[in-house]
Each structure stands twice: as structure tokens, then as C-alpha cells.
Design an enzyme around this catalytic site. Structure first.
Site, PDB file in Angstrom:
ATOM      1  N   ASP A 196      -2.139  -8.444  -3.294  1.00  0.00           N
ATOM      2  CA  ASP A 196      -1.699  -8.722  -2.098  1.00  0.00           C
ATOM      3  C   ASP A 196      -1.769  -9.861  -1.469  1.00  0.00           C
ATOM      4  O   ASP A 196      -3.164 -10.066  -1.036  1.00  0.00           O
ATOM      5  CB  ASP A 196      -1.805  -7.242  -1.191  1.00  0.00           C
ATOM      6  CG  ASP A 196      -0.712  -6.888  -0.113  1.00  0.00           C
ATOM      7  OD1 ASP A 196       0.021  -7.772   0.282  1.00  0.00           O
ATOM      8  OD2 ASP A 196      -0.485  -5.707   0.147  1.00  0.00           O
TER       9      ASP A 196
ATOM     10  N   ASP B 129       3.186 -10.546   1.388  1.00  0.00           N
ATOM     11  CA  ASP B 129       3.563 -10.040   2.671  1.00  0.00           C
ATOM     12  C   ASP B 129       4.338 -10.724   3.662  1.00  0.00           C
ATOM     13  O   ASP B 129       4.399 -11.852   3.609  1.00  0.00           O
ATOM     14  CB  ASP B 129       2.072 -10.136   2.969  1.00  0.00           C
ATOM     15  CG  ASP B 129       1.876  -9.284   4.599  1.00  0.00           C
ATOM     16  OD1 ASP B 129       2.067  -7.950   4.561  1.00  0.00           O
ATOM     17  OD2 ASP B 129       1.607  -9.572   5.775  1.00  0.00           O
TER      18      ASP B 129
ATOM     19  N   GLU C  39       7.677  -8.554   0.181  1.00  0.00           N
ATOM     20  CA  GLU C  39       7.944  -7.547   1.379  1.00  0.00           C
ATOM     21  C   GLU C  39       9.339  -8.093   2.023  1.00  0.00           C
ATOM     22  O   GLU C  39       8.937  -9.150   2.412  1.00  0.00           O
ATOM     23  CB  GLU C  39       6.726  -7.104   2.071  1.00  0.00           C
ATOM     24  CG  GLU C  39       6.956  -6.162   3.157  1.00  0.00           C
ATOM     25  CD  GLU C  39       6.077  -5.934   4.224  1.00  0.00           C
ATOM     26  OE1 GLU C  39       5.766  -5.046   4.997  1.00  0.00           O
ATOM     27  OE2 GLU C  39       5.451  -7.233   4.674  1.00  0.00           O
TER      28      GLU C  39
ATOM     29  N   HIS D  83       1.832   2.155   2.566  1.00  0.00           N
ATOM     30  CA  HIS D  83       0.602   2.036   3.618  1.00  0.00           C
ATOM     31  C   HIS D  83       1.049   1.925   5.342  1.00  0.00           C
ATOM     32  O   HIS D  83       0.401   1.868   6.223  1.00  0.00           O
ATOM     33  CB  HIS D  83      -0.352   1.241   3.341  1.00  0.00           C
ATOM     34  CG  HIS D  83       0.275  -0.532   3.385  1.00  0.00           C
ATOM     35  ND1 HIS D  83       1.103  -0.916   2.548  1.00  0.00           N
ATOM     36  CD2 HIS D  83      -0.034  -1.488   4.172  1.00  0.00           C
ATOM     37  CE1 HIS D  83       1.215  -2.201   2.851  1.00  0.00           C
ATOM     38  NE2 HIS D  83       0.837  -2.476   3.870  1.00  0.00           N
ATOM     39  N   ASP D  84       2.415   1.514   5.130  1.00  0.00           N
ATOM     40  CA  ASP D  84       3.030   1.092   6.443  1.00  0.00           C
ATOM     41  C   ASP D  84       3.795   2.057   6.942  1.00  0.00           C
ATOM     42  O   ASP D  84       4.500   2.114   8.079  1.00  0.00           O
ATOM     43  CB  ASP D  84       3.837  -0.226   6.372  1.00  0.00           C
ATOM     44  CG  ASP D  84       3.149  -1.322   6.360  1.00  0.00           C
ATOM     45  OD1 ASP D  84       1.785  -1.461   6.617  1.00  0.00           O
ATOM     46  OD2 ASP D  84       3.436  -2.544   5.759  1.00  0.00           O
TER      47      ASP D  84
HETATM   48  C1  GLC Z   1       3.143  -6.229   6.328  1.00  0.00           C
HETATM   49  C2  GLC Z   1       1.893  -5.311   5.868  1.00  0.00           C
HETATM   50  C3  GLC Z   1       1.399  -4.719   6.994  1.00  0.00           C
HETATM   51  C4  GLC Z   1       0.667  -5.611   8.087  1.00  0.00           C
HETATM   52  C5  GLC Z   1       1.741  -6.776   8.340  1.00  0.00           C
HETATM   53  C6  GLC Z   1       1.167  -7.899   8.936  1.00  0.00           C
HETATM   54  O1  GLC Z   1       4.016  -5.623   6.918  1.00  0.00           O
HETATM   55  O2  GLC Z   1       2.464  -4.424   5.012  1.00  0.00           O
HETATM   56  O3  GLC Z   1       0.411  -3.519   6.632  1.00  0.00           O
HETATM   57  O4  GLC Z   1       0.233  -5.087   9.185  1.00  0.00           O
HETATM   58  O5  GLC Z   1       2.430  -7.149   7.156  1.00  0.00           O
HETATM   59  O6  GLC Z   1       0.323  -8.574   7.794  1.00  0.00           O
END
Ligand code: GLC
Ligand code: CA
Length: 558
Positions: A98, A200, A255, A328-329
Site C-alpha cells: 500500500d 492510496d 483507491e 479497513h475503511d
Molecule cells: C485512504 C485509506 C485510509 C486513509 C486515507 C488517508 O482512504 O484507505 O485508511 O485514512 O486514505 O491516507
């Protein structure tokens, strides 16, 4: 359609803090993952995605990186990582890491330098702006994890930009040196033998340099749509492709907050020379109040199906899709899209069947394969996520009540999915000998891997079967998708079809028994997999659905 391993692979995502602790400090780590590697391989998945493992002060659990070339101390050392690579290779497993290219930690060397003075060579690694004439921040933007996206720095009298917490300053991608740093980091890890990256919040890396205030016209409450898809975004990604991605046989998954299927095609279209895949947020936003991300709203299965169908078009348009229901979000999938009470087992299996029969690369988030659920916490003090605490302040400021906030957290908090893996019913569910960094879900006494291994009809065994069925049937990977009952409020019935085979996937997303008549079913219809035993004969075309019943049916040609 071109075939690729990254289209055929199944990804298993691990939140390393919460998977397995090996040294009793209460925090999951790389040696813990190594010790569980046979379990991971036993699922039949082929690719592992680890949430960030780089050095970090952990303001946002690793999404605030202070050294992109080193391992977070909590998780172990580079030696541990190298050993993990060797153990994965032995089992033919791939790994993607990641990478957080949009922002670093404020404790990164670059930012520490950048802060020192306006003429520091690293100043332009970040976005620094003067206050408005009245002293206000440069824009009225709201941060995901703070009241404003701007933090004032006394030393130089300027604000820096942070879309996330103030410990996550945004990197300035306009600066070619910054871009080169990120590409070098990617080469570094690819050189170690990993197989790609999850990138990310990639849609955020290019900013509108006019820095417009948000207004009623340009902002509808959806941060993603507001911050995503800046003017130079695709130029940057094409450069990344040219410099790094095109040089390896690798997998990238962006993402994709804030993107539509049409926009997604710009990221992943076969001829675009950008990314391999990207995942969207449309079904993740489905039960959220757009003006209050912790607010919870009801949605219908019809809306859900529309989103799935809408996104499947991406493949017809020349891209590739991803299939996921949580990570995880987001909360646990069985609590969110299924039923985590009476029909927990059935619903968890149904969601697995959904994921493994989509036209897109499927993602399994650790623990979903045993049907882990949202937490029942009644106190704010149990939560660990910085988003919860910022959200609470914002909620109070708007005049909201604490009870309502706590109620919503049960549906919406990211911590629901961050509790430790439930391995057995012993101390801390077998996760740690010490005090876990976040409480376990108390249901670990029943819901755990050991129990699941021992029960023939467990969710876990169903995952293994469903995974092997997907891997053994290219039709389920590449075949056309068609929603046959888009207007049904309870049933999701779709076909996957190519020149050789037809599959019918029949999912009852409800607590009710339902009788359904299909004209596609006939004497040559075989139930390949089902979550209520194999007692169903569907040759008459009639299906008697039990609650959360799912059936995968293969229809042979005459
Ligand atoms: C993405 C990640 C999340 C994080 C955010 C900032 O959305 O999946 O967990 O808090 O980016 O990096
Ligand atoms: Ca540990």
C-alpha cells in the site's frame, strides 16, 4: 478481452496491526503474518495486499509515512519483510504493498526540511500558501480528519495543505522532484520482488491550483468528488506508468474516491497506459448521509444492484473492474450488507458468492471469511480511529447529540473492521499475549478460525469452495454479466455467460422465504454451490429461497 493474471487473481487484504501479534506488544506484525501464512495460502487466494507497513508515527495507522523505504518498528524489520517475501514465494503467493503518494507524514524528512524556511530546497515538496488578507486559511475546505485542510505554521507565516490530518501534509505533485521520489520508491520495492501497489487516494494527487473555495454550486458534501480528478491527474499517472508501471509485470489498484465509471475508464482503459485497476466508492457511500459521513441512512437493494450493474459497464467499455464490499475503511460486510444476527452464516456465504461471481478482481478483507461482525461498543473510549474523534467534534459543533453519534458509529466507524483477527476462543482470540491495541469483538468466543475449521458447514469452508469454483471457471471471471431482475427488492439474480457456459447466480438479500420462477432453468441446470445444503433441485425452474439463500447454478446447453 485480454487475459491477465491480475484479472484472474483473488486478493486477500490484511490490516497488519490487527492480524497476528508475535511478540506480545498487542500490535500485529510481520512475523505474525509469517506465522499465519499457511492459513492464508489455504484459502486459495493468490495475492496478498498489506495496508501500509512503512515507517510511520501512526497518526492514521501507517497512512502517514515518515520513511517510504523502511519498515514500521511496530511491524518488525526489513529482515522480517524479506523473510515474508521468501515464505510467500514458496507458496506461490504474490504481494502488493500500500503506497501513499498523496501525502507523507509531517515527520518525514522532506516535511521537516520544508517547514524550516521559504527557501529550503524541500519547500516546494508541499503546498504552502499565504493566509487570506483577513488571516483566514487560503480556502474554506474541510479536511477528512480536521476542521480545515490548512494548518498554519508560525515559523514562516504560511499555511500548508492537508486533505487528511494535519500530520498528513499533501505532497506537491506539480514538483517533478516529488514525482521522481515516488517513482524511485516504487522501483525500490519492485526491486525487492513485490508484485505491485495499491495506491492510496490516487485521484487526489493533482490539485486545482486556483484553489477555489467550496460553494453551494461546486460542493455537494461529497469530498471525494470535490478533491478528485484534478487537471493534471492523468498526465501524472501516465508518467508513473511510463517511468515505473510499464517496466514490470505488476498489478496496480488505485483507491478511487469520487470517481464515476466513465472517469474510471480514463484510469484503467486498456489503451490509456495508466493503471490496471481502480476501486470506486459508490456502494460504499450508499448508506451514508453525504453531509455527515457518520450519519447512516437506509438504502434499497435496487439501488445497490444499480451501482453494481453501472460499474460492470466499465469492462464493456474496455477497462476492468474490482469486486469488494469492505476494507479497513468501512464496517464489516456481513453487518452492513448482510445480516449479522439470525442469518449471519448464511448472509456471509451469500456475500462471498456475490464477490466471487462478479466480473472484476475480487477482494477479501481479513476476517470476512469467518463472518466477523461490527463491534457492539457503547463508549467512545473504545474507539481508536482519529476519524472518530474528529467526527465527534464536528458532530458536537453542529449541535448533534453524543448518543446519536455513538449509535451511528456502530454502522459507520472504520474501527468496526479493525478489531483483531479472531483465531480461537483463548486469550485475546489468539491474536496477542499482551494487551491488544484495540479491543477484540467480544464474539470471538464463537466466531473464530478454530471453530470454523472444525465445522463442516462453516463460512470459512464455503469461502474455500467458492474461491476454487471461481478459479476453475473462466466464465465467472470473464463472462458477460446480466442483471435479470433489476427491480426485485429482495433478490439479486444475474447471469455470467460466455460461448461455452452459462451460470445463474441467485441471491436472496432478505430475511424472507421467497418463491421464484425462472425460465432459464431446465433439466440441465445443476446447483454447483449453495448455502443451505444441496437439497435444491431447480430443474422445474422454481427456486424456493430460504432467508439469505444463495445458489450458483450452471446451465448446460442442450
Ligand atoms: C485512504 C485509506 C485510509 C486513509 C486515507 C488517508 O482512504 O484507505 O485508511 O485514512 O486514505 O491516507
Ligand atoms: Ca507485535
Amino acid at each position: 478481452m485480454k487475459r491477465h493474471w491480475w484479472k484472474e487473481t483473488i486478493v486477500y487484504q490484511i490490516y497488519p496491526r490487527s492480524f497476528q501479534d508475535s511478540n506480545g506488544d498487542g500490535i500485529g506484525d510481520l512475523r505474525g503474518i509469517i506465522s499465519r501464512i499457511d492459513y492464508i495460502a489455504s484459502l486459495g487466494i493468490e495475492t496478498l495486499w498489506l495496508c501500509p507497513i512503512f515507517k510511520s508515527p501512526n497518526d492514521d495507522n501507517g497512512y502517514d509515512v515518515s520513511d517510504y523505504r523502511d519498515i514500521m518498528e511496530d511491524f518488525g524489520s526489513m529482515e522480517d519483510f524479506d523473510e515474508l517475501l521468501i515464505e510467500l514465494k514458496k507458496r506461490n503467493l504474490k504481494i502488493i504493498l500500500d503506497l501513499v503518494p498523496n501525502h507523507s507524514s509531517d515527520e518525514h524528512f522532506w516535511f521537516k526540511e520544508s517547514k524550516k524556511s521559504k527557501d529550503n530546497p524541500y519547500r516546494d515538496y508541499y503546498y504552502w500558501k499565504k493566509p487570506k488578507s483577513n488571516g483566514d486559511p487560503p480556502t474554506n475546505w474541510i479536511s477528512y480528519f480536521a476542521p480545515s485542510t490548512w494548518e498554519f505554521d508560525d515559523n514562516t507565516g504560511e499555511y500548508y495543505l492537508h486533505l487528511f490530518s494535519k500530520k498528513q501534509p499533501d505532497l506537491n505533485w506539480e514538483n517533478p522532484k516529488v514525482r521522481q521520489e515516488i517513482y524511485d520508491i516504487m522501483h525500490f520495492w519492485m526491486g525487492k520482488g513485490i508484485h505491485g501497489f495499491r495506491l492510496d487516494v490516487l485521484p487526489f494527487i493533482s490539485k486545482d491550483l486556483s484553489f477555489p473555495d467550496k460553494t453551494e454550486d461546486n460542493f455537494d458534501g461529497n469530498f471525494g468528488r470535490f478533491y478528485a480528478n484534478g487537471p493534471r491527474l492523468h498526465e501524472f499517472i501516465q508518467e508513473m506508468n511510463n517511468e515505473v508501471i510499464s517496466k514490470y509485470d505488476m498489478m496496480t489498484v488505485g483507491e478511487g474516491p469520487g470517481i464515476t465509471p466513465e472517469q474510471a475508464l480514463d484510469y484503467v482503459g486498456e489503451n490509456r497506459k495508466e493503471l490496471h485497476t481502480i476501486y470506486h466508492f459508490d456502494h460504499m457511500d450508499i448508506d451514508r448521509d453525504p453531509y455527515d459521513y457518520y450519519g447512516y441512512k437506509k438504502y434499497s437493494l435496487i439501488e445497490f444492484k444499480q451501482i453494481v450493474t453501472d460499474w460492470d459497464r466499465l469492462v464493456d467499455m474496455g477497462g476492468w473492474n474490482t469486486a469488494f464490499l469492505g476494507n479497513h475503511d468501512f464496517p464489516r460486510i456481513v453487518s452492513r450488507f448482510g445480516n449479522d444476527k439470525t442469518y449471519r452464516k448464511q448472509a456471509a456465504k451469500l456475500l462471498c458468492m456475490f464477490l466471487m461471481t462478479q466480473r472484476g478482481t475480487p477482494y477479501i478483507y481479513f476476517g470476512d471469511e469467518i463472518g466477523m461482525t461490527n463491534v457492539p461498543w457503547e463508549e467512545l473510549g473504545k474507539y481508536r480511529d482519529l476519524w472518530v474523534f474528529d467526527g465527534f467534534e464536528k458532530h458536537l459543533k453542529k449541535g448533534g447529540k453524543k448518543e446519536d453519534f455513538l449509535k451511528n458509529l456502530k454502522h459507520t466507524s472504520r474501527d468496526n473492521a479493525r478489531t483483531p483477527m479472531q483465531w480461537n476462543n483463548k486469550k485475546n482470540g489468539g491474536f496477542s499475549e499482551g494487551v491488544p491495541w484495540i479491543d477484540l469483538n467480544p464474539n470471538y468466543e464463537n466466531v473464530n478460525v478454530e471453530n470454523a475449521e472444525n465445522a463442516k458447514d462453516s463460512i470459512l469452508h464455503f469461502y474455500r469452495k467458492m474461491i476454487s469454483v471461481r478459479k476453475g471457471n473462466k466464465t465467472l471471471i470473464y463472462g458477460n454479466y446480466l442483471d435479470l431482475e433489476p427491480l426485485d427488492e429482495n433478490l439479486f439474480i444475474y447471469s455470467r455467460k460466455d460461448d461455452s457456459h452459462t451460470f445463474l447466480i441467485c441471491l436472496n438479500f432478505s430475511d424472507h422465504c421467497i418463491t421464484y420462477q425462472s425460465d432459464m432453468l431446465n433439466q440441465r441446470s445443476d446447483v454447483i454451490l449453495c448455502n443451505y445444503g444441496m437439497r435444491n433441485s431447480v430443474s422445474t425452474g422454481k427456486i424456493e429461497f430460504e432467508p439469505w439463500h444463495c445458489l450458483l447454478i450452471k446451465i448446460s446447453r442442450s
